[in-house]
Design a protein around this motif. Structure first.
Motif, PDB file in Angstrom:
ATOM      1  N   GLY A 329       0.810  -1.214   0.000  1.00  0.00           N
ATOM      2  CA  GLY A 329       0.000   0.000   0.000  1.00  0.00           C
ATOM      3  C   GLY A 329       0.841   1.260   0.000  1.00  0.00           C
ATOM      4  O   GLY A 329       0.508   2.242  -0.682  1.00  0.00           O
ATOM      5  N   HIS A 332       2.163   1.859  -3.444  1.00  0.00           N
ATOM      6  CA  HIS A 332       1.102   2.251  -4.376  1.00  0.00           C
ATOM      7  C   HIS A 332       0.605   3.664  -4.107  1.00  0.00           C
ATOM      8  O   HIS A 332       0.040   4.298  -5.014  1.00  0.00           O
ATOM      9  CB  HIS A 332      -0.060   1.263  -4.271  1.00  0.00           C
ATOM     10  N   TYR A 334      -1.372   4.409  -1.206  1.00  0.00           N
ATOM     11  CA  TYR A 334      -2.511   4.425  -0.291  1.00  0.00           C
ATOM     12  C   TYR A 334      -2.061   4.920   1.079  1.00  0.00           C
ATOM     13  O   TYR A 334      -0.941   4.660   1.519  1.00  0.00           O
ATOM     14  CB  TYR A 334      -3.121   3.031  -0.159  1.00  0.00           C
ATOM     15  N   GLU A 335      -2.958   5.596   1.771  1.00  0.00           N
ATOM     16  CA  GLU A 335      -2.617   6.151   3.086  1.00  0.00           C
ATOM     17  C   GLU A 335      -3.083   5.283   4.235  1.00  0.00           C
ATOM     18  O   GLU A 335      -2.493   5.326   5.321  1.00  0.00           O
ATOM     19  CB  GLU A 335      -3.213   7.555   3.228  1.00  0.00           C
ATOM     20  N   THR A 336      -4.144   4.498   4.021  1.00  0.00           N
ATOM     21  CA  THR A 336      -4.698   3.716   5.120  1.00  0.00           C
ATOM     22  C   THR A 336      -4.899   2.264   4.711  1.00  0.00           C
ATOM     23  O   THR A 336      -5.004   1.931   3.530  1.00  0.00           O
ATOM     24  CB  THR A 336      -6.047   4.283   5.598  1.00  0.00           C
ATOM     25  N   ASP A 339      -8.116   1.608   2.870  1.00  0.00           N
ATOM     26  CA  ASP A 339      -8.019   1.948   1.446  1.00  0.00           C
ATOM     27  C   ASP A 339      -7.480   0.759   0.648  1.00  0.00           C
ATOM     28  O   ASP A 339      -7.922   0.499  -0.477  1.00  0.00           O
ATOM     29  CB  ASP A 339      -7.091   3.148   1.243  1.00  0.00           C
ATOM     30  N   CYS A 340      -6.505   0.058   1.228  1.00  0.00           N
ATOM     31  CA  CYS A 340      -5.939  -1.109   0.550  1.00  0.00           C
ATOM     32  C   CYS A 340      -6.999  -2.193   0.362  1.00  0.00           C
ATOM     33  O   CYS A 340      -7.139  -2.748  -0.732  1.00  0.00           O
ATOM     34  CB  CYS A 340      -4.768  -1.673   1.357  1.00  0.00           C
ATOM     35  N   ASP A 343      -9.504  -1.974  -2.381  1.00  0.00           N
ATOM     36  CA  ASP A 343      -8.986  -2.313  -3.707  1.00  0.00           C
ATOM     37  C   ASP A 343      -8.980  -3.833  -3.824  1.00  0.00           C
ATOM     38  O   ASP A 343      -8.247  -4.525  -3.123  1.00  0.00           O
ATOM     39  CB  ASP A 343      -7.564  -1.758  -3.844  1.00  0.00           C
ATOM     40  N   ARG A 387      -9.356   3.616   9.820  1.00  0.00           N
ATOM     41  CA  ARG A 387      -8.385   4.343   9.002  1.00  0.00           C
ATOM     42  C   ARG A 387      -6.976   4.264   9.599  1.00  0.00           C
ATOM     43  O   ARG A 387      -6.300   5.262   9.849  1.00  0.00           O
ATOM     44  CB  ARG A 387      -8.809   5.808   8.803  1.00  0.00           C
ATOM     45  N   ASP A 438       6.720   6.705  -3.100  1.00  0.00           N
ATOM     46  CA  ASP A 438       5.718   5.838  -3.699  1.00  0.00           C
ATOM     47  C   ASP A 438       5.770   5.978  -5.216  1.00  0.00           C
ATOM     48  O   ASP A 438       6.605   6.721  -5.770  1.00  0.00           O
ATOM     49  CB  ASP A 438       4.323   6.119  -3.130  1.00  0.00           C
TER      50      ASP A 438
END
Length: 514
Positions: A329, A332, A334-336, A339-340, A343, A387, A438
Protein backbone atom coordinates in the motif's frame (compact mmCIF):
# COMPACT_ATOMS: atom_id res chain seq x y z
CA UNK A 1 -6.86 26.19 28.11
CA UNK A 2 -7.06 25.73 31.90
CA UNK A 3 -7.05 22.58 33.99
CA UNK A 4 -10.77 23.13 34.46
CA UNK A 5 -11.21 22.20 30.80
CA UNK A 6 -9.32 18.92 31.10
CA UNK A 7 -10.58 15.41 31.47
CA UNK A 8 -9.66 14.68 35.10
CA UNK A 9 -11.07 13.15 38.26
CA UNK A 10 -12.89 16.30 39.32
CA UNK A 11 -14.64 16.60 35.96
CA UNK A 12 -15.84 13.00 35.68
CA UNK A 13 -19.33 13.88 37.04
CA UNK A 14 -19.72 16.44 34.26
CA UNK A 15 -19.39 13.91 31.44
CA UNK A 16 -22.50 13.26 29.35
CA UNK A 17 -24.32 10.07 30.30
CA UNK A 18 -23.50 8.59 26.90
CA UNK A 19 -19.82 8.34 27.86
CA UNK A 20 -18.82 5.46 30.11
CA UNK A 21 -16.61 6.12 33.11
CA UNK A 22 -15.18 4.33 36.16
CA UNK A 23 -17.87 3.25 38.59
CA UNK A 24 -15.26 2.31 41.19
CA UNK A 25 -13.53 4.54 43.70
CA UNK A 26 -10.12 5.13 42.11
CA UNK A 27 -8.73 6.45 45.40
CA UNK A 28 -9.17 2.97 46.90
CA UNK A 29 -7.27 1.21 44.10
CA UNK A 30 -3.66 0.10 44.60
CA UNK A 31 -1.27 -0.65 41.76
CA UNK A 32 -0.57 -4.37 41.75
CA UNK A 33 0.52 -3.98 38.11
CA UNK A 34 3.43 -1.86 36.92
CA UNK A 35 3.39 -1.41 33.15
CA UNK A 36 6.43 -0.42 31.12
CA UNK A 37 5.67 1.18 27.75
CA UNK A 38 2.46 3.20 28.02
CA UNK A 39 1.24 3.67 24.47
CA UNK A 40 -1.95 3.35 22.50
CA UNK A 41 -2.11 -0.43 22.39
CA UNK A 42 -1.59 -0.92 26.11
CA UNK A 43 -4.30 1.64 26.82
CA UNK A 44 -6.79 0.00 24.43
CA UNK A 45 -6.00 -3.52 25.60
CA UNK A 46 -4.58 -4.47 29.03
CA UNK A 47 -5.74 -1.25 30.66
CA UNK A 48 -9.17 -1.61 29.04
CA UNK A 49 -9.61 -5.19 30.25
CA UNK A 50 -8.51 -4.14 33.74
CA UNK A 51 -10.84 -1.14 33.80
CA UNK A 52 -13.75 -3.37 32.83
CA UNK A 53 -12.84 -5.82 35.58
CA UNK A 54 -12.62 -3.04 38.15
CA UNK A 55 -16.05 -1.87 37.02
CA UNK A 56 -17.56 -5.30 37.59
CA UNK A 57 -20.00 -5.44 40.49
CA UNK A 58 -22.19 -8.23 41.75
CA UNK A 59 -25.84 -7.70 42.55
CA UNK A 60 -26.91 -6.04 45.78
CA UNK A 61 -26.42 -8.20 48.84
CA UNK A 62 -23.61 -10.21 47.28
CA UNK A 63 -19.94 -9.77 48.03
CA UNK A 64 -17.58 -8.39 45.42
CA UNK A 65 -16.13 -11.14 43.22
CA UNK A 66 -12.58 -11.88 44.33
CA UNK A 67 -9.74 -12.99 42.12
CA UNK A 68 -9.51 -16.76 42.19
CA UNK A 69 -5.74 -16.91 41.89
CA UNK A 70 -4.63 -14.42 44.51
CA UNK A 71 -7.76 -14.30 46.72
CA UNK A 72 -7.29 -10.54 46.67
CA UNK A 73 -10.06 -8.05 46.03
CA UNK A 74 -9.94 -6.63 42.50
CA UNK A 75 -9.04 -3.23 43.98
CA UNK A 76 -5.41 -4.36 44.30
CA UNK A 77 -5.08 -4.60 40.52
CA UNK A 78 -4.75 -0.97 39.51
CA UNK A 79 -1.93 -0.03 37.15
CA UNK A 80 1.06 2.25 37.55
CA UNK A 81 2.34 3.29 34.14
CA UNK A 82 6.09 3.63 33.71
CA UNK A 83 8.20 5.48 31.16
CA UNK A 84 11.93 4.78 30.83
CA UNK A 85 12.67 6.60 27.56
CA UNK A 86 12.96 10.31 26.89
CA UNK A 87 9.98 10.09 24.53
CA UNK A 88 7.81 8.93 27.43
CA UNK A 89 7.90 12.45 28.86
CA UNK A 90 5.12 13.34 26.40
CA UNK A 91 2.81 10.75 27.89
CA UNK A 92 3.69 11.87 31.41
CA UNK A 93 2.86 15.47 30.49
CA UNK A 94 -0.50 14.38 29.05
CA UNK A 95 -1.51 12.05 31.88
CA UNK A 96 -0.48 14.30 34.79
CA UNK A 97 -3.19 16.97 34.45
CA UNK A 98 -5.72 14.22 33.69
CA UNK A 99 -5.05 12.14 36.83
CA UNK A 100 -4.06 9.34 34.41
CA UNK A 101 -7.57 9.22 32.96
CA UNK A 102 -8.02 9.01 29.20
CA UNK A 103 -10.77 8.25 26.73
CA UNK A 104 -11.11 5.10 24.65
CA UNK A 105 -12.97 5.79 21.39
CA UNK A 106 -14.21 2.55 19.80
CA UNK A 107 -15.09 2.82 16.12
CA UNK A 108 -17.37 0.21 14.57
CA UNK A 109 -17.45 -0.65 10.84
CA UNK A 110 -21.07 0.59 10.57
CA UNK A 111 -20.11 4.06 11.78
CA UNK A 112 -21.18 3.63 15.40
CA UNK A 113 -18.74 5.26 17.83
CA UNK A 114 -18.65 4.44 21.53
CA UNK A 115 -16.59 6.45 24.03
CA UNK A 116 -15.62 5.66 27.58
CA UNK A 117 -13.13 6.98 30.11
CA UNK A 118 -10.61 4.44 31.36
CA UNK A 119 -9.50 4.73 34.98
CA UNK A 120 -7.43 1.61 35.67
CA UNK A 121 -4.11 3.46 35.36
CA UNK A 122 -3.88 5.33 38.65
CA UNK A 123 -0.31 6.64 38.42
CA UNK A 124 2.44 7.34 35.89
CA UNK A 125 6.12 7.71 36.76
CA UNK A 126 9.19 8.51 34.68
CA UNK A 127 12.55 6.94 35.25
CA UNK A 128 14.63 9.09 32.94
CA UNK A 129 15.61 11.62 35.60
CA UNK A 130 15.60 9.29 38.59
CA UNK A 131 15.56 5.56 37.78
CA UNK A 132 15.38 4.69 41.49
CA UNK A 133 11.74 5.79 41.61
CA UNK A 134 10.76 3.22 38.99
CA UNK A 135 13.02 0.53 40.45
CA UNK A 136 11.49 1.00 43.91
CA UNK A 137 7.99 0.84 42.48
CA UNK A 138 8.66 -2.43 40.68
CA UNK A 139 10.29 -3.81 43.84
CA UNK A 140 7.39 -2.78 46.08
CA UNK A 141 5.59 -5.69 47.79
CA UNK A 142 2.26 -4.44 46.38
CA UNK A 143 3.57 -4.97 42.83
CA UNK A 144 2.70 -8.47 41.68
CA UNK A 145 2.93 -8.11 37.90
CA UNK A 146 5.31 -6.10 35.72
CA UNK A 147 3.78 -5.98 32.24
CA UNK A 148 5.46 -4.87 29.03
CA UNK A 149 4.58 -3.32 25.68
CA UNK A 150 8.04 -2.35 24.48
CA UNK A 151 7.65 -3.33 20.78
CA UNK A 152 9.62 -5.99 18.96
CA UNK A 153 12.81 -3.95 19.03
CA UNK A 154 12.69 -3.51 22.80
CA UNK A 155 13.84 -7.06 23.48
CA UNK A 156 17.37 -6.32 22.29
CA UNK A 157 17.52 -9.45 20.18
CA UNK A 158 20.03 -9.68 17.35
CA UNK A 159 18.24 -11.17 14.31
CA UNK A 160 21.57 -12.39 12.97
CA UNK A 161 22.64 -14.31 16.08
CA UNK A 162 19.35 -14.85 17.90
CA UNK A 163 21.13 -13.80 21.09
CA UNK A 164 21.07 -10.82 23.41
CA UNK A 165 22.86 -7.81 21.93
CA UNK A 166 25.47 -6.91 24.52
CA UNK A 167 26.88 -4.24 22.20
CA UNK A 168 23.79 -2.07 22.62
CA UNK A 169 25.05 1.21 24.18
CA UNK A 170 22.27 1.21 26.78
CA UNK A 171 23.17 -2.34 27.80
CA UNK A 172 26.86 -1.43 28.07
CA UNK A 173 25.84 1.50 30.27
CA UNK A 174 23.58 -0.64 32.46
CA UNK A 175 26.25 -3.23 33.12
CA UNK A 176 28.63 -0.49 34.21
CA UNK A 177 25.98 1.49 36.17
CA UNK A 178 23.41 -1.04 37.48
CA UNK A 179 21.75 1.54 39.74
CA UNK A 180 21.17 4.00 36.88
CA UNK A 181 19.69 1.79 34.14
CA UNK A 182 18.47 2.87 30.73
CA UNK A 183 17.24 -0.41 29.20
CA UNK A 184 14.16 -2.33 30.27
CA UNK A 185 16.36 -5.26 31.29
CA UNK A 186 18.52 -2.99 33.40
CA UNK A 187 15.42 -1.75 35.22
CA UNK A 188 13.97 -5.22 35.69
CA UNK A 189 17.22 -6.66 36.99
CA UNK A 190 17.73 -3.81 39.46
CA UNK A 191 14.15 -4.16 40.74
CA UNK A 192 14.34 -7.94 41.03
CA UNK A 193 17.62 -7.65 42.94
CA UNK A 194 15.92 -5.30 45.35
CA UNK A 195 13.00 -7.71 45.77
CA UNK A 196 15.34 -10.62 46.40
CA UNK A 197 17.43 -8.70 48.92
CA UNK A 198 14.29 -7.57 50.77
CA UNK A 199 12.80 -11.06 50.83
CA UNK A 200 9.75 -9.84 48.91
CA UNK A 201 7.36 -12.22 47.17
CA UNK A 202 8.14 -13.12 43.55
CA UNK A 203 6.66 -11.29 40.62
CA UNK A 204 5.32 -12.09 37.15
CA UNK A 205 6.78 -10.44 34.04
CA UNK A 206 3.93 -10.34 31.51
CA UNK A 207 4.81 -9.45 27.94
CA UNK A 208 1.96 -8.07 25.82
CA UNK A 209 3.99 -7.54 22.64
CA UNK A 210 3.35 -9.02 19.20
CA UNK A 211 6.14 -11.57 19.41
CA UNK A 212 5.84 -15.32 19.22
CA UNK A 213 6.51 -16.84 22.66
CA UNK A 214 6.82 -13.31 24.04
CA UNK A 215 7.11 -14.51 27.62
CA UNK A 216 9.80 -17.02 26.75
CA UNK A 217 11.71 -14.32 24.91
CA UNK A 218 11.42 -11.87 27.80
CA UNK A 219 12.68 -14.57 30.15
CA UNK A 220 15.60 -15.53 27.93
CA UNK A 221 16.71 -11.96 27.34
CA UNK A 222 16.39 -10.99 31.00
CA UNK A 223 18.34 -14.03 32.15
CA UNK A 224 21.10 -13.36 29.61
CA UNK A 225 21.46 -9.83 30.94
CA UNK A 226 21.20 -10.84 34.59
CA UNK A 227 23.76 -13.63 34.19
CA UNK A 228 26.28 -11.12 32.89
CA UNK A 229 25.59 -8.88 35.89
CA UNK A 230 25.17 -11.50 38.64
CA UNK A 231 24.90 -15.28 38.12
CA UNK A 232 23.41 -15.65 41.61
CA UNK A 233 20.65 -13.16 40.85
CA UNK A 234 19.98 -14.84 37.51
CA UNK A 235 19.53 -18.14 39.31
CA UNK A 236 17.02 -16.54 41.70
CA UNK A 237 15.09 -15.00 38.79
CA UNK A 238 15.01 -18.32 36.98
CA UNK A 239 13.57 -20.01 40.08
CA UNK A 240 11.17 -17.32 41.33
CA UNK A 241 9.88 -15.19 38.43
CA UNK A 242 7.31 -16.39 35.92
CA UNK A 243 6.98 -15.24 32.31
CA UNK A 244 3.65 -16.37 30.82
CA UNK A 245 3.30 -16.20 27.05
CA UNK A 246 0.33 -14.22 25.78
CA UNK A 247 -1.39 -13.44 22.50
CA UNK A 248 -2.84 -9.95 22.22
CA UNK A 249 -4.98 -8.42 19.51
CA UNK A 250 -6.74 -5.12 18.98
CA UNK A 251 -6.14 -2.77 16.07
CA UNK A 252 -5.19 0.57 17.60
CA UNK A 253 -4.34 3.39 15.19
CA UNK A 254 -2.21 6.38 16.09
CA UNK A 255 -4.26 9.10 17.78
CA UNK A 256 -5.11 11.98 15.45
CA UNK A 257 -6.04 15.60 16.03
CA UNK A 258 -9.51 14.66 14.77
CA UNK A 259 -9.82 12.13 17.61
CA UNK A 260 -8.88 14.78 20.17
CA UNK A 261 -11.43 17.18 18.68
CA UNK A 262 -14.11 14.46 18.55
CA UNK A 263 -13.87 13.82 22.27
CA UNK A 264 -13.80 17.54 23.06
CA UNK A 265 -17.00 18.14 21.11
CA UNK A 266 -18.68 15.06 22.55
CA UNK A 267 -17.69 15.63 26.17
CA UNK A 268 -16.86 19.31 26.54
CA UNK A 269 -13.48 18.31 28.00
CA UNK A 270 -9.95 18.15 26.61
CA UNK A 271 -8.26 14.75 26.53
CA UNK A 272 -4.71 15.45 25.38
CA UNK A 273 -4.13 11.87 24.30
CA UNK A 274 -7.23 9.74 23.70
CA UNK A 275 -6.85 6.32 22.15
CA UNK A 276 -8.98 4.86 19.37
CA UNK A 277 -9.53 1.22 18.49
CA UNK A 278 -11.71 -1.26 16.70
CA UNK A 279 -14.38 -3.09 18.75
CA UNK A 280 -12.64 -6.47 18.42
CA UNK A 281 -10.18 -7.49 21.11
CA UNK A 282 -8.57 -10.78 22.07
CA UNK A 283 -6.23 -11.85 24.84
CA UNK A 284 -5.05 -15.42 25.32
CA UNK A 285 -2.71 -15.96 28.27
CA UNK A 286 -0.87 -18.89 29.79
CA UNK A 287 -1.99 -19.21 33.41
CA UNK A 288 1.46 -19.06 35.02
CA UNK A 289 1.54 -16.25 37.57
CA UNK A 290 3.96 -16.15 40.51
CA UNK A 291 1.95 -14.00 42.91
CA UNK A 292 -1.70 -13.93 41.87
CA UNK A 293 -3.42 -12.24 38.96
CA UNK A 294 -6.59 -10.33 38.08
CA UNK A 295 -9.59 -12.40 37.06
CA UNK A 296 -9.39 -11.10 33.49
CA UNK A 297 -11.35 -14.15 32.30
CA UNK A 298 -14.45 -12.47 33.76
CA UNK A 299 -14.18 -9.80 31.06
CA UNK A 300 -13.27 -11.94 28.06
CA UNK A 301 -9.63 -12.96 28.36
CA UNK A 302 -8.85 -16.63 27.84
CA UNK A 303 -6.42 -18.54 30.05
CA UNK A 304 -4.88 -21.62 28.46
CA UNK A 305 -2.05 -24.08 29.20
CA UNK A 306 -0.26 -23.28 25.92
CA UNK A 307 -0.73 -20.10 23.90
CA UNK A 308 1.48 -21.23 21.00
CA UNK A 309 -1.17 -22.06 18.38
CA UNK A 310 -3.06 -18.84 19.06
CA UNK A 311 -0.04 -16.58 18.87
CA UNK A 312 1.30 -18.24 15.73
CA UNK A 313 -2.11 -17.84 14.08
CA UNK A 314 -2.22 -14.17 14.96
CA UNK A 315 1.37 -13.38 14.02
CA UNK A 316 1.27 -15.16 10.67
CA UNK A 317 -2.19 -14.01 9.65
CA UNK A 318 -3.09 -10.68 11.24
CA UNK A 319 0.37 -9.21 11.78
CA UNK A 320 1.85 -10.57 8.57
CA UNK A 321 -1.29 -9.51 6.72
CA UNK A 322 -0.85 -5.98 8.00
CA UNK A 323 2.73 -5.92 6.71
CA UNK A 324 1.66 -7.26 3.32
CA UNK A 325 -0.88 -4.48 2.95
CA UNK A 326 1.39 -1.86 4.50
CA UNK A 327 4.38 -2.33 2.20
CA UNK A 328 2.35 -2.80 -0.98
CA UNK A 329 0.00 0.00 0.00
CA UNK A 330 2.82 2.43 0.78
CA UNK A 331 4.43 1.87 -2.61
CA UNK A 332 1.10 2.25 -4.38
CA UNK A 333 0.34 5.51 -2.56
CA UNK A 334 -2.51 4.42 -0.29
CA UNK A 335 -2.62 6.15 3.09
CA UNK A 336 -4.70 3.72 5.12
CA UNK A 337 -5.16 -0.02 5.48
CA UNK A 338 -8.88 0.19 4.74
CA UNK A 339 -8.02 1.95 1.45
CA UNK A 340 -5.94 -1.11 0.55
CA UNK A 341 -8.73 -3.57 1.34
CA UNK A 342 -11.20 -1.49 -0.70
CA UNK A 343 -8.99 -2.31 -3.71
CA UNK A 344 -9.94 -5.82 -4.84
CA UNK A 345 -6.39 -6.47 -6.05
CA UNK A 346 -5.06 -6.05 -2.52
CA UNK A 347 -7.87 -7.99 -0.84
CA UNK A 348 -7.49 -10.87 -3.29
CA UNK A 349 -3.72 -10.98 -2.88
CA UNK A 350 -3.98 -10.92 0.90
CA UNK A 351 -6.52 -13.75 1.01
CA UNK A 352 -4.35 -15.78 -1.38
CA UNK A 353 -1.35 -15.25 0.89
CA UNK A 354 -3.43 -16.34 3.88
CA UNK A 355 -4.71 -19.50 2.17
CA UNK A 356 -1.71 -20.62 0.13
CA UNK A 357 1.27 -19.77 2.29
CA UNK A 358 0.37 -18.73 5.84
CA UNK A 359 -2.31 -21.29 6.76
CA UNK A 360 -0.26 -24.38 5.77
CA UNK A 361 2.32 -23.40 8.43
CA UNK A 362 -0.26 -23.36 11.25
CA UNK A 363 -1.17 -26.11 13.68
CA UNK A 364 -4.83 -26.59 14.64
CA UNK A 365 -6.04 -23.80 16.95
CA UNK A 366 -8.51 -25.03 19.60
CA UNK A 367 -11.86 -23.30 19.29
CA UNK A 368 -10.90 -21.33 16.17
CA UNK A 369 -12.24 -21.86 12.64
CA UNK A 370 -9.39 -20.51 10.52
CA UNK A 371 -11.58 -19.69 7.53
CA UNK A 372 -13.87 -17.63 9.76
CA UNK A 373 -10.85 -15.98 11.37
CA UNK A 374 -9.41 -14.99 7.98
CA UNK A 375 -12.79 -13.64 6.91
CA UNK A 376 -12.90 -11.55 10.08
CA UNK A 377 -9.43 -10.14 9.37
CA UNK A 378 -10.48 -8.91 5.95
CA UNK A 379 -13.52 -7.26 7.53
CA UNK A 380 -11.47 -5.70 10.34
CA UNK A 381 -8.78 -4.40 7.99
CA UNK A 382 -11.51 -2.86 5.87
CA UNK A 383 -13.18 -1.00 8.75
CA UNK A 384 -13.60 2.50 7.23
CA UNK A 385 -13.96 4.06 10.67
CA UNK A 386 -10.51 2.99 11.87
CA UNK A 387 -8.39 4.34 9.00
CA UNK A 388 -5.22 2.77 10.36
CA UNK A 389 -2.33 4.45 8.60
CA UNK A 390 -0.06 2.52 6.27
CA UNK A 391 2.91 4.38 7.72
CA UNK A 392 2.10 3.08 11.22
CA UNK A 393 1.95 -0.47 9.93
CA UNK A 394 5.32 -0.04 8.20
CA UNK A 395 6.85 1.43 11.36
CA UNK A 396 9.98 -0.55 12.36
CA UNK A 397 9.46 -3.15 9.63
CA UNK A 398 12.99 -4.39 10.23
CA UNK A 399 11.81 -5.70 13.61
CA UNK A 400 8.39 -6.87 12.40
CA UNK A 401 9.12 -8.83 9.25
CA UNK A 402 11.61 -11.23 10.88
CA UNK A 403 8.84 -12.12 13.33
CA UNK A 404 5.67 -11.87 11.23
CA UNK A 405 6.63 -12.90 7.70
CA UNK A 406 10.06 -14.52 7.38
CA UNK A 407 9.18 -17.53 9.58
CA UNK A 408 6.41 -18.39 7.10
CA UNK A 409 8.96 -18.32 4.29
CA UNK A 410 11.43 -20.52 6.16
CA UNK A 411 8.76 -23.05 7.20
CA UNK A 412 7.49 -23.32 3.63
CA UNK A 413 11.03 -23.70 2.30
CA UNK A 414 11.59 -26.64 4.63
CA UNK A 415 8.32 -28.23 3.55
CA UNK A 416 8.80 -27.57 -0.17
CA UNK A 417 5.72 -25.36 -0.37
CA UNK A 418 5.10 -22.07 -2.17
CA UNK A 419 7.02 -18.99 -0.99
CA UNK A 420 6.25 -16.67 -3.92
CA UNK A 421 3.53 -14.51 -2.36
CA UNK A 422 5.53 -13.74 0.78
CA UNK A 423 8.76 -13.28 -1.15
CA UNK A 424 7.16 -10.61 -3.33
CA UNK A 425 6.58 -8.64 -0.14
CA UNK A 426 10.33 -8.80 0.58
CA UNK A 427 11.09 -7.70 -2.99
CA UNK A 428 8.66 -4.79 -2.64
CA UNK A 429 10.23 -3.88 0.69
CA UNK A 430 13.58 -3.64 -1.08
CA UNK A 431 12.13 -1.11 -3.53
CA UNK A 432 10.50 0.72 -0.59
CA UNK A 433 13.86 0.96 1.26
CA UNK A 434 15.77 1.86 -1.90
CA UNK A 435 13.69 4.61 -3.50
CA UNK A 436 11.81 5.78 -0.38
CA UNK A 437 9.01 7.25 -2.51
CA UNK A 438 5.72 5.84 -3.70
CA UNK A 439 4.97 5.27 -7.38
CA UNK A 440 3.72 8.84 -7.62
CA UNK A 441 7.01 10.23 -6.35
CA UNK A 442 5.68 11.17 -2.92
CA UNK A 443 8.26 10.62 -0.13
CA UNK A 444 7.47 7.71 2.15
CA UNK A 445 7.28 8.28 5.90
CA UNK A 446 9.84 5.66 6.94
CA UNK A 447 10.52 5.24 10.64
CA UNK A 448 12.91 2.36 11.24
CA UNK A 449 16.03 2.00 13.36
CA UNK A 450 17.66 0.23 10.41
CA UNK A 451 16.47 2.68 7.78
CA UNK A 452 19.92 3.77 6.59
CA UNK A 453 21.66 0.36 6.40
CA UNK A 454 18.60 -1.09 4.66
CA UNK A 455 18.69 1.80 2.20
CA UNK A 456 22.38 1.21 1.53
CA UNK A 457 21.79 -2.50 0.94
CA UNK A 458 18.73 -1.94 -1.24
CA UNK A 459 20.32 0.63 -3.52
CA UNK A 460 22.92 -1.97 -4.59
CA UNK A 461 20.18 -4.06 -6.17
CA UNK A 462 20.88 -2.82 -9.71
CA UNK A 463 24.35 -4.37 -9.53
CA UNK A 464 23.61 -7.25 -7.18
CA UNK A 465 20.04 -8.53 -7.02
CA UNK A 466 20.73 -10.33 -3.74
CA UNK A 467 22.32 -7.36 -1.95
CA UNK A 468 19.24 -6.51 0.11
CA UNK A 469 18.60 -10.02 1.42
CA UNK A 470 22.27 -10.33 2.37
CA UNK A 471 21.67 -7.81 5.15
CA UNK A 472 22.08 -10.37 7.93
CA UNK A 473 20.79 -8.29 10.90
CA UNK A 474 17.34 -8.72 9.35
CA UNK A 475 17.56 -11.78 7.12
CA UNK A 476 20.17 -13.90 8.89
CA UNK A 477 21.42 -16.57 6.49
CA UNK A 478 18.21 -16.66 4.41
CA UNK A 479 20.08 -15.45 1.30
CA UNK A 480 22.11 -18.64 1.39
CA UNK A 481 18.99 -20.69 0.65
CA UNK A 482 19.14 -21.02 -3.13
CA UNK A 483 15.41 -21.67 -3.56
CA UNK A 484 14.57 -18.46 -1.75
CA UNK A 485 17.34 -16.42 -3.37
CA UNK A 486 16.43 -17.39 -6.93
CA UNK A 487 12.74 -16.73 -6.27
CA UNK A 488 13.61 -13.38 -4.76
CA UNK A 489 15.83 -12.45 -7.73
CA UNK A 490 13.00 -13.07 -10.18
CA UNK A 491 10.49 -11.08 -8.14
CA UNK A 492 12.74 -8.14 -7.27
CA UNK A 493 13.61 -7.85 -10.94
CA UNK A 494 9.89 -7.75 -11.79
CA UNK A 495 9.12 -5.14 -9.11
CA UNK A 496 11.93 -2.84 -10.24
CA UNK A 497 11.07 -3.25 -13.92
CA UNK A 498 7.36 -2.45 -13.55
CA UNK A 499 7.59 0.22 -10.86
CA UNK A 500 3.91 -0.49 -10.12
CA UNK A 501 3.57 -3.04 -7.36
CA UNK A 502 -0.02 -3.89 -8.29
CA UNK A 503 1.16 -5.16 -11.68
CA UNK A 504 3.65 -7.46 -9.96
CA UNK A 505 0.95 -8.63 -7.55
CA UNK A 506 -1.45 -9.45 -10.36
CA UNK A 507 1.17 -11.21 -12.49
CA UNK A 508 2.15 -13.38 -9.56
CA UNK A 509 -1.46 -14.26 -8.76
CA UNK A 510 -2.02 -15.20 -12.40
CA UNK A 511 1.18 -17.25 -12.56
CA UNK A 512 0.46 -19.16 -9.36
CA UNK A 513 -3.29 -19.67 -9.84
CA UNK A 514 -4.45 -23.23 -9.30
Amino acid sequence: MSLNDHLNEANLPHLPSSIGRPTYDRSSITSGIVHIGVGGFFRSHLASYTDELLNCKLSDGEQRQQDKSSQQDTSCWGICGVGIREDDARMAAAMGPQDCLYSLIVKHPNGLVESSVIGSMIDFILGTDDPSVVISKMASPETRIVSLTITEGGYNLSPATGDFDFDNPDVVHDLEHPDQPKSVFGYLTAALKMRRDAGAAPVTVLSCDNIQHNGDLARRMLLRFAQRQSPELASWIEDQVTFPNSMVDRITPVTSEADIEYFRVQSGLVDQWPVTSEPFRQWVIEDRFANGRPAWEQVGAQFVPDVSPYETMKLRLLNAGHSVLGIFGALHGYETINDCIADDRFATYLRSFFDREATPTLDPVPGINLDDYKDSLIERFGNPSIRDSVSRICLQSSSKLPVFLIPTITDNLKAGRSIHLATLVIAAWCLYCDRQVDQNGKPLDIVDDMKEPLHQAAKKTADDKRAFIRYTPVFGDLAQNEDFATTYETLVDDVYRSGDVTQSMQRLLDDTAD
